[in-house]
Design a protein around this motif. Structure first.
Motif, mmCIF file in Angstrom:
data_model
loop_
_atom_site.group_PDB
_atom_site.id
_atom_site.type_symbol
_atom_site.label_atom_id
_atom_site.label_comp_id
_atom_site.label_asym_id
_atom_site.label_seq_id
_atom_site.Cartn_x
_atom_site.Cartn_y
_atom_site.Cartn_z
ATOM 1 N N UNK A 317 0.835 -1.205 0.000
ATOM 2 C CA UNK A 317 0.000 0.000 0.000
ATOM 3 C C UNK A 317 0.868 1.252 0.000
ATOM 4 N N UNK A 318 1.940 1.245 0.770
ATOM 5 C CA UNK A 318 2.845 2.397 0.798
ATOM 6 C C UNK A 318 3.551 2.568 -0.543
ATOM 7 N N UNK A 319 3.928 1.463 -1.194
ATOM 8 C CA UNK A 319 4.535 1.527 -2.526
ATOM 9 C C UNK A 319 3.562 2.137 -3.534
ATOM 10 N N UNK A 320 2.295 1.757 -3.431
ATOM 11 C CA UNK A 320 1.287 2.284 -4.357
ATOM 12 C C UNK A 320 1.129 3.794 -4.196
ATOM 13 N N UNK A 321 1.202 4.287 -2.977
ATOM 14 C CA UNK A 321 1.046 5.730 -2.730
ATOM 15 C C UNK A 321 2.202 6.537 -3.311
ATOM 16 N N UNK A 322 3.350 5.892 -3.501
ATOM 17 C CA UNK A 322 4.537 6.611 -3.960
ATOM 18 C C UNK A 322 4.623 6.726 -5.480
ATOM 19 N N UNK A 323 3.586 6.288 -6.204
ATOM 20 C CA UNK A 323 3.612 6.415 -7.651
ATOM 21 C C UNK A 323 3.627 7.896 -8.053
ATOM 22 N N UNK A 324 4.248 8.179 -9.158
ATOM 23 C CA UNK A 324 4.349 9.557 -9.642
ATOM 24 C C UNK A 324 2.944 10.119 -9.903
ATOM 25 N N UNK A 325 2.564 11.156 -9.157
ATOM 26 C CA UNK A 325 1.217 11.723 -9.279
ATOM 27 C C UNK A 325 0.970 12.355 -10.647
ATOM 28 N N UNK A 326 2.029 12.763 -11.316
ATOM 29 C CA UNK A 326 1.846 13.391 -12.627
ATOM 30 C C UNK A 326 1.281 12.406 -13.646
ATOM 31 N N UNK A 327 1.574 11.121 -13.478
ATOM 32 C CA UNK A 327 1.017 10.111 -14.376
ATOM 33 C C UNK A 327 -0.493 10.019 -14.212
ATOM 34 N N UNK A 328 -0.927 10.064 -12.963
ATOM 35 C CA UNK A 328 -2.370 10.002 -12.700
ATOM 36 C C UNK A 328 -3.058 11.257 -13.236
ATOM 37 N N UNK A 329 -2.445 12.407 -12.992
ATOM 38 C CA UNK A 329 -3.042 13.662 -13.461
ATOM 39 C C UNK A 329 -3.117 13.703 -14.987
ATOM 40 N N UNK A 330 -2.075 13.204 -15.665
ATOM 41 C CA UNK A 330 -2.084 13.187 -17.124
ATOM 42 C C UNK A 330 -3.192 12.279 -17.653
ATOM 43 N N UNK A 331 -3.379 11.111 -17.015
ATOM 44 C CA UNK A 331 -4.433 10.202 -17.468
ATOM 45 C C UNK A 331 -5.816 10.786 -17.227
ATOM 46 N N UNK A 332 -5.968 11.529 -16.127
ATOM 47 C CA UNK A 332 -7.265 12.186 -15.867
ATOM 48 C C UNK A 332 -7.525 13.271 -16.910
ATOM 49 N N UNK A 333 -6.486 13.966 -17.291
ATOM 50 C CA UNK A 333 -6.637 15.012 -18.316
ATOM 51 C C UNK A 333 -7.089 14.412 -19.642
ATOM 52 N N UNK A 334 -6.618 13.193 -19.919
ATOM 53 C CA UNK A 334 -6.982 12.524 -21.167
ATOM 54 C C UNK A 334 -8.341 11.818 -21.080
ATOM 55 N N UNK A 335 -8.992 11.943 -19.923
ATOM 56 C CA UNK A 335 -10.346 11.413 -19.789
ATOM 57 C C UNK A 335 -10.447 9.992 -19.300
ATOM 58 N N UNK A 336 -9.385 9.444 -18.710
ATOM 59 C CA UNK A 336 -9.445 8.070 -18.207
ATOM 60 C C UNK A 336 -10.319 8.001 -16.963
ATOM 61 N N UNK A 337 -11.112 6.929 -16.851
ATOM 62 C CA UNK A 337 -11.945 6.762 -15.658
ATOM 63 C C UNK A 337 -11.136 6.042 -14.575
ATOM 64 N N UNK A 338 -11.790 5.815 -13.411
ATOM 65 C CA UNK A 338 -11.072 5.226 -12.281
ATOM 66 C C UNK A 338 -10.542 3.832 -12.607
ATOM 67 N N UNK A 339 -11.349 3.048 -13.322
ATOM 68 C CA UNK A 339 -10.929 1.678 -13.636
ATOM 69 C C UNK A 339 -9.684 1.686 -14.527
ATOM 70 N N UNK A 340 -9.675 2.515 -15.547
ATOM 71 C CA UNK A 340 -8.518 2.587 -16.440
ATOM 72 C C UNK A 340 -7.279 3.140 -15.739
ATOM 73 N N UNK A 341 -7.482 4.119 -14.853
ATOM 74 C CA UNK A 341 -6.333 4.665 -14.108
ATOM 75 C C UNK A 341 -5.723 3.583 -13.232
ATOM 76 N N UNK A 342 -6.589 2.803 -12.599
ATOM 77 C CA UNK A 342 -6.099 1.760 -11.705
ATOM 78 C C UNK A 342 -5.355 0.671 -12.476
ATOM 79 N N UNK A 343 -5.951 0.180 -13.567
ATOM 80 C CA UNK A 343 -5.401 -0.975 -14.264
ATOM 81 C C UNK A 343 -4.331 -0.616 -15.296
ATOM 82 N N UNK A 344 -4.393 0.600 -15.859
ATOM 83 C CA UNK A 344 -3.458 0.939 -16.933
ATOM 84 C C UNK A 344 -2.393 1.961 -16.544
ATOM 85 N N UNK A 345 -2.549 2.566 -15.371
ATOM 86 C CA UNK A 345 -1.561 3.554 -14.935
ATOM 87 C C UNK A 345 -0.902 3.115 -13.628
ATOM 88 N N UNK A 346 -1.719 2.893 -12.603
ATOM 89 C CA UNK A 346 -1.158 2.617 -11.270
ATOM 90 C C UNK A 346 -0.486 1.245 -11.226
#
Length: 467
Positions: A317-346
């Motif tokens: 869980x601590x490793x998961x929190x340390x992922x680069x937040x910019x990757x998540x923000x970029x995927x949200x900007x491109x319109x990815x939903x929660x499921x895609x962010x979880x499975x394709x980014x995180x």
């Protein structure tokens, strides 16, 4: 013009701050990390002036009125050994005094036969008798004859006192004809061999060569009892317990941990209890696990699961929190939903570090092996350790402990080598030690295929050709 190098340049290669060492230096230090402990162990074992608090008996004797019996190979403290020797000498002096007074002590012929047999262990230890010959009273009698005649050349590790004992006893028994029977022995008491020994480590720290010889015998000697598993079978059983418990912990724990590291909702609902539960000692649940899963392998695997699962969830869980937040923000900007962010980014983003976490946690799982295999029906390598430790055969305990360490260490090195190929985008290269371990392990299946499978498949091919 002087060409001498700056004084600190050589040291800077070894002690550069924040910089990795060159591969050659790393290989040297890796080798030294194993050789230094072995050198210390050898020094303690083979140099008497370093630390030898015990005397290891090479010749022993029984004392009248004392129930404790020492045999060859037993360890006595250096403070007690002179007392033991003095007591046996006093008994011999009493026998000689009674003989000189014309009233010899008569303990019985069976007792004299027992006294003669004491030389058998000394004969085995020095190669004068085999284990089978030591069961034969005629062979033992012939060993007394050789000792009395000095028929060993310079290879007679008997003290002057014991040489006198042998010669005194030989005067009384030299006319006996073989085959030897207790009825042929004199009724007059024979002298006892004086205890001898050499400085040694305590019994719980055998010398390296003793561990090596015992380990070879235990692992490569054919098992005579079909109901007694071989050491390799025990090792496979122990690996089943560790990997079974760890695999279950990873299957259940990794998804929960990723959810906790991604969503604060799951973090708040799972982590407080998990954080509390990880402080509870897993062995405290052994009785409960046996009651639930009965007494064979299931409670052992469950104990490894309990000992690993809660730590695994918090680490991942601590490793998961340390992922680069910019990757998540970029995927949200491109319109990815929660499921895609979880499975394709995180999940892809944490895979290299997750792999390392699981490597470390697998080592944690190995620490529960000994406790796990003692609950319910004792089994595996731990059963052997516990049994031999009870009988103080520590030269047989050490090889098994070392084997457990090797299995865990080599597994980790193989996983380290595989990481480079599974996650090539990290740009890492396998270290030399991991490559050597992986090559050695890979040679095993190739040898098995070449030597074993080929022998089995060739007859099958011949049969097909004949058909």
């Amino acid at each position: 013009m002087s060409s001498t190098k700056p004084v600190g340049r050589a040291n800077s290669r070894w002690f550069a701050i924040g910089k990795p060492l060159p591969s050659r230096q790393r290989s040297i230090l890796t080798l030294c990390s194993f050789l230094i402990p072995l050198a210390v162990w050898s020094a303690v074992s083979y140099l008497p002036f370093v630390w030898h608090p015990d005397i290891k008996l090479t010749i022993s004797a029984e004392r009248e009125g004392i129930s404790t019996i020492y045999t060859r190979g037993d360890h006595l403290s250096k403070s007690f050994f002179p007392t033991f020797v003095a007591a046996v000498k006093a008994e011999n002096a009493a026998v000689l005094a009674a003989r000189a007074a014309g009233e010899p002590i008569a303990p019985g012929r069976r007792s004299n036969l027992k006294t003669l047999r004491h030389i058998a262990a000394w004969g085995i230890g020095n190669g004068y008798l085999t284990a089978e010959e030591a069961k034969n009273d005629d062979a033992i009698f012939q060993l007394w004859a050789r000792a009395a005649k000095g028929d060993f050349g310079k290879q007679l590790p008997l003290s002057p006192d014991n040489i006198k004992v042998v010669k005194e006893n030989w005067i009384l028994i030299k006319d006996i004809e073989l085959p030897l029977s207790s009825r042929d022995l004199p009724n007059e008491a024979l002298l006892k061999l004086i205890p001898q020994g050499k400085s040694s480590n305590p019994v719980y720290l055998p010398a390296p060569h003793e561990v090596l010889l015992s380990g070879y015998q235990d692992f490569f000697t054919e098992q005579r009892d079909p109901d007694d598993p071989s050491m390799w079978q025990r090792a496979l059983h122990s690996m089943k317990i560790v990997f079974g418990g760890f695999l279950l912990a990873a299957i259940v724990g990794v998804p929960i941990a990723i959810l906790c590291g991604t969503f604060d909702f799951f973090s708040r609902i799972f982590e407080p209890f998990i954080d509390f539960f990880r402080y509870l000692p897993a062995p405290a649940f052994s009785t409960l696990l046996v009651a639930v899963f009965l007494a064979h392998d299931a409670p052992k695997i469950a104990l490894v699961f309990v000992g690993t699962f809660f730590q695994l969830v918090l680490v991942v869980a601590n490793t998961t929190r340390e992922i680069d937040r910019s990757l998540i923000e970029a995927s949200q900007t491109l319109g990815a939903d929660r499921r895609n962010i979880l499975l394709r980014v995180i999940v892809p983003g944490i895979l290299p570090q997750l792999y390392n976490d699981l490597r470390i946690l697998l080592g944690w799982a190995w620490t529960w092996l000994v406790i796990a295999e003692l609950i319910g029906v004792k089994s595996g390598l731990t059963e052997f350790i516990e049994t031999q430790g009870r009988w103080r055969n520590f030269d047989r305990v050490f090889p098994v402990i070392i084997l457990i360490g090797f299995i865990g260490f080599f597994t980790d090195q193989i996983l380290s080598w595989l990481r480079v190929f599974l996650f090539k985008w990290t740009g890492e290269s396998p270290n030399a030690f991991s490559r050597v371990v992986a090559s050695s392990v890979a040679a095993g299946p190739r040898w098995f295929q070449r030597e074993v499978l080929d022998q089995r498949l060739d007859p099958l091919a011949d049969r097909r050709n004949k058909k």
